[in-house]
Design an enzyme around this catalytic site. Structure first.
Site, mmCIF file in Angstrom:
data_model
loop_
_atom_site.group_PDB
_atom_site.id
_atom_site.type_symbol
_atom_site.label_atom_id
_atom_site.label_comp_id
_atom_site.label_asym_id
_atom_site.label_seq_id
_atom_site.Cartn_x
_atom_site.Cartn_y
_atom_site.Cartn_z
ATOM 1 N N ILE A 195 -17.049 -36.914 47.065
ATOM 2 C CA ILE A 195 -17.556 -38.178 46.528
ATOM 3 C C ILE A 195 -16.496 -39.208 46.888
ATOM 4 O O ILE A 195 -15.297 -39.000 46.665
ATOM 5 C CB ILE A 195 -17.807 -38.099 45.003
ATOM 6 C CG1 ILE A 195 -18.329 -39.422 44.440
ATOM 7 C CG2 ILE A 195 -16.589 -37.630 44.221
ATOM 8 C CD1 ILE A 195 -18.827 -39.316 42.969
ATOM 9 N N SER A 196 -16.906 -40.307 47.516
ATOM 10 C CA SER A 196 -15.933 -41.297 47.990
ATOM 11 C C SER A 196 -15.151 -41.888 46.820
ATOM 12 O O SER A 196 -15.632 -41.941 45.688
ATOM 13 C CB SER A 196 -16.632 -42.437 48.735
ATOM 14 O OG SER A 196 -17.289 -41.967 49.874
ATOM 15 N N GLN A 197 -13.949 -42.354 47.159
ATOM 16 C CA GLN A 197 -13.091 -43.042 46.193
ATOM 17 C C GLN A 197 -13.802 -44.322 45.714
ATOM 18 O O GLN A 197 -14.408 -45.031 46.533
ATOM 19 C CB GLN A 197 -11.799 -43.388 46.935
ATOM 20 C CG GLN A 197 -10.728 -43.979 46.094
ATOM 21 C CD GLN A 197 -9.517 -44.353 46.949
ATOM 22 O OE1 GLN A 197 -9.311 -43.804 48.029
ATOM 23 N NE2 GLN A 197 -8.730 -45.276 46.452
ATOM 24 N N ARG A 254 -20.049 -42.137 36.679
ATOM 25 C CA ARG A 254 -19.572 -41.374 37.835
ATOM 26 C C ARG A 254 -19.323 -39.912 37.487
ATOM 27 O O ARG A 254 -19.508 -39.030 38.326
ATOM 28 C CB ARG A 254 -18.296 -42.024 38.394
ATOM 29 C CG ARG A 254 -17.796 -41.391 39.705
ATOM 30 C CD ARG A 254 -16.621 -42.176 40.277
ATOM 31 N NE ARG A 254 -16.223 -41.719 41.598
ATOM 32 C CZ ARG A 254 -15.069 -41.100 41.873
ATOM 33 N NH1 ARG A 254 -14.175 -40.895 40.917
ATOM 34 N NH2 ARG A 254 -14.790 -40.722 43.101
#
Ligand code: SAH
Length: 213
Positions: A63-65, A37
């Site tokens: 960027i999504s959790q 990530r």
């Protein structure tokens, strides 16, 4: 930036946190343990990449959790070789999860800056969605429909009709619905006209924007 054993260790911890928060799908957890990530984010966030948090990726997007990515991926119930449409490519992290689940991914991004950046990044990393498209996901991608699954990674004020119509019978649409915060919603297409609707918890996404031109 590189991917190291230290990063791998942090990913294992992140996966444990997601298990504690209720994620059970083994393939989804394995994808979280595998995907670097930190490489999807600006290098200034490297030290934070394995916290369960969203981070800015430019163009006012995030960027999504990881929990959100895992939750949506689990709801989608992806099986190998399925056709999946993703609305909101962003950093490409969710796309990478879908690819690790061995689906054929069609993904759409409406911010040119992010589209270009992620396109180059995918090439460098060897991630191969079937199509990465610059355009308006509100309309879906009718020329490749129908899809086994559709995932929307931005908050939709309402459910775009085009997306419902591009689902296979038996297909699943996972979409956060709402303006300020969103209810994670799953639609399963039962027949040409019938959809089963299930609602899950509350989440917060950047908005799904419609192109007015
Ligand atoms: N899955 C991405 C989420 C990025 S945030 C990640 O984890 O990195 C949501 C993304 O949806 C943003 O990049 C935003 O530009 C994009 N988006 C918003 N409205 C859209 C639309 N109508 N069509 C396609 N993408 C859209």
């Amino acid at each position: 930036m590189r991917d190291t054993l230290k990063h791998r260790g942090m990913r294992n911890k992140l996966a444990e946190i997601l298990v504690d928060k209720g994620i059970t799908d083994k393939n989804v957890l394995e994808a979280i343990r595998t995907i670097p990530r930190h490489l999807f984010m600006d290098s200034s966030f490297e030290g934070h990449a394995y916290q369960d948090k969203a981070f800015p990726i430019g163009a006012e997007q995030t960027i999504s959790q990881p929990y959100t990515v895992a939750f949506q991926s689990e709801l989608l119930e992806v099986k190998p070789n399925q056709k999946i449409l993703e609305i909101g490519t962003g950093s490409g992290y969710q796309t990478a999860v879908l690819l690790l689940l061995r689906s054929k991914v069609y993904t759409i991004e409406r911010q040119l800056e992010l589209f270009k950046k992620t396109k180059i990044f995918f090439r460098k990393m060897g991630y191969r969605p079937k199509k990465l498209i610059f355009g308006d996901g509100y309309k879906g991608l009718p020329e490749e429909a129908p899809y086994d699954g559709i995932i929307v990674t931005a908050g939709a004020p309402e459910v775009p009709k085009a997306l419902m119509s591009q689902l296979k019978i038996g297909g699943r649409l996972v979409i956060p619905v709402g303006t300020n915060d969103q209810i994670m919603t799953l639609f399963i297409r039962k027949s040409e006209k019938e959809f089963e609707k299930k609602e899950y918890g509350s989440f917060r996404f950047v908005p799904l924007l419609e192109n007015k031109n």
